[in-house]
Design a protein around this motif. Sequence first.
Motif, mmCIF file in Angstrom:
data_model
loop_
_atom_site.group_PDB
_atom_site.id
_atom_site.type_symbol
_atom_site.label_atom_id
_atom_site.label_comp_id
_atom_site.label_asym_id
_atom_site.label_seq_id
_atom_site.Cartn_x
_atom_site.Cartn_y
_atom_site.Cartn_z
ATOM 1 N N ASP A 43 25.064 37.782 86.689
ATOM 2 C CA ASP A 43 24.960 38.006 85.188
ATOM 3 C C ASP A 43 23.551 37.944 84.911
ATOM 4 O OD1 ASP A 43 24.584 35.335 85.255
ATOM 5 O OD2 ASP A 43 26.411 34.680 84.177
ATOM 6 N N LYS A 44 23.493 38.209 83.439
ATOM 7 C CA LYS A 44 22.089 38.578 82.692
ATOM 8 C C LYS A 44 21.299 37.075 83.062
ATOM 9 C CE LYS A 44 19.651 39.462 78.781
ATOM 10 N NZ LYS A 44 18.561 38.603 78.804
ATOM 11 N N GLN A 45 22.060 35.867 82.875
ATOM 12 C CA GLN A 45 21.497 34.474 83.068
ATOM 13 C C GLN A 45 20.881 34.471 84.716
ATOM 14 O OE1 GLN A 45 21.069 31.592 81.044
ATOM 15 N NE2 GLN A 45 19.538 30.975 82.861
ATOM 16 N N THR A 46 21.585 34.891 85.477
ATOM 17 C CA THR A 46 21.176 34.915 86.924
ATOM 18 C C THR A 46 20.104 35.831 86.993
ATOM 19 O OG1 THR A 46 23.355 34.320 87.615
ATOM 20 C CG2 THR A 46 21.864 34.937 89.276
ATOM 21 N N LEU A 47 20.134 36.938 86.574
ATOM 22 C CA LEU A 47 19.194 38.160 86.622
ATOM 23 C C LEU A 47 17.712 37.435 86.284
ATOM 24 C CD1 LEU A 47 21.298 41.150 85.825
ATOM 25 C CD2 LEU A 47 20.299 40.430 88.335
ATOM 26 N N ASP A 48 17.700 36.984 85.021
ATOM 27 C CA ASP A 48 16.575 36.399 84.419
ATOM 28 C C ASP A 48 16.151 35.248 85.218
ATOM 29 O OD1 ASP A 48 16.998 38.202 82.498
ATOM 30 O OD2 ASP A 48 17.928 36.934 81.067
ATOM 31 N N ASP A 49 16.821 34.087 85.499
ATOM 32 C CA ASP A 49 16.246 33.026 86.299
ATOM 33 C C ASP A 49 15.739 33.553 87.414
ATOM 34 O OD1 ASP A 49 17.450 31.081 84.698
ATOM 35 O OD2 ASP A 49 19.344 30.690 85.876
ATOM 36 N N LEU A 50 16.170 34.509 88.353
ATOM 37 C CA LEU A 50 15.478 35.063 89.586
ATOM 38 C C LEU A 50 14.375 36.075 89.167
ATOM 39 C CD1 LEU A 50 18.644 34.995 91.717
ATOM 40 C CD2 LEU A 50 17.154 33.077 91.271
#
Length: 437
Positions: free
Chosen positions: A6-13
């Motif tokens: 999800d977007k949170q994961t894509l942003d975190d990484l």
Amino acid sequence: MSFIADKQTLDDLSLLGKFNPGSVFSIFNKVKTRGAEKLLDAMFLHPLSDVEAINNRSAIFLYFNDHPTGFPFDDKQLERMESYLDEGGDGSYLLALWELSRKKIAALLVRDDTYELALTGIDSSIAILEACEQLLRQLEKEGRDKDQPWKKWSDIVRTIITDVRYKQLNSSSRSLLDNVRLHHMLTGTFRGQLKMLLELIYETDLYIAVAGVARAKGFSYAQALPKDRNKLEAKGLRHPGLDKGVANSLFFNTATNVLFLTGANMAGKSTLMKSTGILLYLAHMGFPVAATDVQFSLLDGIYSSVNVPDDLNKGYSHFYAEVLRVKKVAEEVATGKSLFIIFDELFKGTNVKDAYDATLAVTEAFTNFTNCFFIISTHIFEVGHALNNGGSQISFEFLPTIMQNNVPQYTYKLQKGITTDRQGMIIIENEGILNML
């Protein structure tokens, strides 16, 4: 089912972002054509969820890694050819004659430029085919034209360049009727094959570029395994954005599915966790990874909780946003999916007692989901001591700090166990903050 991130994961990484020089996308975006850049973007947005497809794509990158090849095509000519073919035709010679004659008359009478644009499209298409022919001769000489990554491309090129009509018409001086015949051939007879050829050229650009990055940075190619193998083994793992990053090794399986990670601030916990998430995402794309050797079982997705923001519009505090994130992950894990989960400093938005209790309870609960892998980091090392009951389900590792003249130094190298390192006050004192106050 598609791979979940999800977007949170894509942003975190920091996975996506054409205009973000720090993104993983930017590391690999060394392509020469817009078509290849669009393809690269699509690959980043849609990781693969099939073992054979992943390993096949990795094999193509490895081929170009082992057989460096120049890219002999001009991006502007490719764009003009693509626009010309998109305008298309219906395959009728008479209509091609009418269309080009009408455009030429308009050019003479009202200085309309559509005839010149058509000629530019024809010239660009011929230039691309000539570049294809030169490359094909080179590959034939090397005995590589029938290799798997080239076969479909070389078959199309041969079909067109050996056609008698094309050979007769491909000259520097062409009449209107010559242009009509070429227009008919390019936008009618061979239009489907030429459009496929363009797609294969863009793919080749991408393969050459990504393989070049892998070769320059010393990346390797992960081996995908069936989901039921339930395994992740990564040796020499580092962050792809750090050319001199310290390498570490990680291992997960059914018997040991949780890594409990401790270490002081700046010891490298977040970088290690992000590196692992990035590796798995790239591995599911079939892309080269920043490691020396990787075997991984197919996963359904990745979820991370590294930089969870509060939400002023909804009135969510940072702690409540963390709770909602853990709830979201728990719901996904409970559905039986095979997931890789990253929790960096669980519940740091609340007091130490609540954070201790919550981290202990959540970590214990996650050990039951042996088809998922978890990395959980915390400063609250007491949680590790409470969890360390001699079982093998949780692996305890830490990133050490070495004090030199009251200044912390970091090895960034994983060690077994739980650390009690806390250098926050030392760093504050070394910066002279207290003296300022």
